[in-house]
Scaffold this motif. Structure first.
Motif, short mmCIF file in Angstrom:
data_model
loop_
_atom_site.label_atom_id
_atom_site.label_comp_id
_atom_site.label_asym_id
_atom_site.label_seq_id
_atom_site.Cartn_x
_atom_site.Cartn_y
_atom_site.Cartn_z
N THR A 53 36.07 47.55 39.06
CA THR A 53 36.95 46.75 38.20
C THR A 53 37.86 47.61 37.33
N THR B 122 42.66 46.83 34.87
CA THR B 122 42.32 45.60 34.14
C THR B 122 42.56 45.77 32.64
N GLY C 217 44.73 40.72 33.19
CA GLY C 217 43.67 41.34 33.98
C GLY C 217 42.29 41.07 33.41
N ILE C 218 42.14 41.16 32.09
CA ILE C 218 40.84 40.92 31.47
C ILE C 218 40.48 39.44 31.56
N PRO D 105 39.78 43.55 41.41
CA PRO D 105 38.76 43.40 40.36
C PRO D 105 38.21 42.00 40.19
N LYS D 106 39.06 40.98 40.17
CA LYS D 106 38.53 39.63 39.96
C LYS D 106 37.75 39.14 41.18
N LEU E 9 38.99 38.65 34.86
CA LEU E 9 37.60 39.08 34.99
C LEU E 9 36.66 38.06 34.36
N LEU F 53 36.33 48.02 32.09
CA LEU F 53 37.78 47.94 31.97
C LEU F 53 38.41 49.31 32.24
#
Length: 474
Positions: free
Chosen positions: A314, A15, A20-21, A320-321, A24, A11
């Motif tokens: 990420t 993110t 954002g998290i 990131p995803k 992921l 993180l």
């Protein structure tokens, strides 16, 4: 299709939000890494708070807290960076703490470094992108000649080729951060720049003092760690092959072979192996990986790594995803080519140390000799499931528990799907609708399938797995 190999996502600013998290996790991340090396205390606390809030809906997600350790870094520059040119002189100075660096000198945050260097030593900065040769040292100063130049920006790391750093792996800040990790319900803690088993023992003592069940991952990134690697692995719950600093210290030409040896050694000692650093570096900016990165991930998977870890991809990356999703696809593809599993040779010449270990090995053996569709393990600690995961079996393994800590620990075990079931009873026959509850969570099994079931004869007793059954799905 979810990969057997686990994905750790770091993180960071890219993110840090709930959205954002969540993206992921939905893309396939099993473990979220919070790195104490970057960000303010307030920012790191925000990350912990956000993840713990999301774990209401995603209870299986594990947290890996990564200690900073004695990473040597340069200070900050006027304008944020400087351009070093081959042949020029450049000074690293531990006495410039309150001054901004320029094209001739910069602050160095490791106070005793000048006394540990000699003329001719090679220093590698910014993951080896910049190379300096030491000309001379004087009190606080290290005078160098630039061998390979480039843009050097704020807070970049520095390594001595061949190793030789004297600093302890655990400093005062790390001891404070162990407490922070414990208070914020971290499941694993990564110890940076481990030199010997003594560093790991110090962390364990602090965790014992806190009465914490956090598991310990030793980061292998120092040359010094290699001479005592077996002792380090023995006292750790797993290792992380941190290829950035390790590659710089030992030389890139030795890194791939060493990575394979470390994964094999960790698995031989029944410990977790994590492969990290620059797995998908180009995807910090790009939407697709290079072919070299594809091969890198696949090779780590086929070598038997439990997890691959994404760092900047990420934490600060643009996609990131997407990178998590692509890594998941690469892992699934590589797992099709897993080394041939021979159940007839499962540790035939070894003695087992516990009932759980014995039940686990018997489960894998039986499941490999008849048409078993999956192994279901009712567990309070995850220990039996851990032993199952040490074999590179193609049989799906489900860890069923009502213990939230065990659930999250199992998220890092290769080949294991952890599931939380309320009201779980150790004996399947005594709990109505328990099988129905499990089946509603997976599309893997159907009526008439055979499964291996492991459980204990006393409900909710930790370390009580002592039964193995072959069950037909009704």
């Amino acid at each position: 299709m979810k990969s057997k190999t686990k994905i750790i996502a770091t993180l960071g600013p890219a993110t840090a939000s709930v959205k954002g998290i969540k993206e992921l996790i939905d893309a396939g991340a099993d473990v979220l890494r919070i790195n104490f090396s970057h960000g303010t205390d307030a920012f790191i606390q925000q990350l912990f708070d956000t993840v713990n809030e999301l774990r209401i809906d995603y209870p299986y997600i594990a947290i890996l807290a990564d200690l900073e350790g004695p990473k040597i870094r340069v200070g900050e520059f006027e304008g944020g960076s400087t351009n070093l040119v081959e042949g020029q002189t450049f000074t690293l100075d531990t006495g410039l703490e309150n001054s901004l660096g320029n094209n001739s000198s910069v602050y160095l945050d490791y106070k005793t470094y000048a006394g540990e260097l000699a003329p001719g030593d090679i220093l590698l900065l910014d993951d080896g992108n910049i190379k300096l040769e030491v000309d001379s040292t004087l009190t606080t100063r290290v005078h160098c000649k630039v061998i390979d130049g480039g843009i050097l920006s704020n807070r970049k790391g520095i390594n001595k080729k061949g190793g030789g750093l004297s600093a302890d792996a655990i400093g005062p800040k790390d001891l404070i951060n162990i407490v922070v990790a414990h208070e914020n319900h971290a499941d694993y803690i990564a110890v940076s720049f481990v030199k010997s088993h003594k560093d790991v023992r110090l962390v364990r003592e602090k965790l014992n003092e806190l009465k914490s069940n956090i598991r310990v991952i030793s980061k292998i990134e120092r040359v010094e760690a290699l001479s005592g690697i077996e002792q380090i692995i023995e006292i750790s719950d797993g290792i992380m092959i941190a290829r950035g600093d390790l590659g710089i210290e030992i030389g890139y030409e030795k890194l791939t072979g060493l990575q394979k040896q470390l994964i094999k050694l960790a698995r031989s000692k029944h410990k977790i192996a994590i492969t990290a650093t620059q797995m998908m570096e180009s995807m910090i900016h790009n939407k697709s990986p290079t072919r070299a990165e594809v091969s890198d991930v696949a090779n780590a998977v086929m070598d038997g790594t439990d997890a691959v870890m994404l760092s900047a991809e990420t934490a600060i990356g643009s996609h990131p995803k997407t990178v998590v999703s692509i890594v998941g696809e690469l892992c699934v593809g590589a797992e099709e080519y897993d080394q041939i599993f021979d159940p007839s040779n499962i540790r035939l010449n070894e003695r087992f140390d516990s009932t759980e270990e014995s039940i686990a090995m018997a489960s894998i053996y039986i499941a490999s000799h008849i048409d078993i569709r999956a192994i279901l393990s009712l567990t309070q600690t995850g220990e039996t499931v851990h032993w199952m995961s040490r074999q590179l079996s193609k049989i799906p393994i489900y860890g069923l528990t009502n213990n939230i800590a065990a659930l999250r620990r199992m998220s890092l075990f290769r080949g294991v799907t952890p599931l939380f079931l309320d009201g779980l009873n150790a004996d399947f026959n005594k709990t109505e609708n328990q099988l129905d509850k499990f089946l509603s969570r997976t599309s893997t099994l159907k009526s008439g399938d055979l499964v291996v079931l492991t459980c204990g004869d006393i409900s909710d007793q930790a370390g009580g797995t002592n039964q193995l059954k072959i069950v037909t799905i009704p």
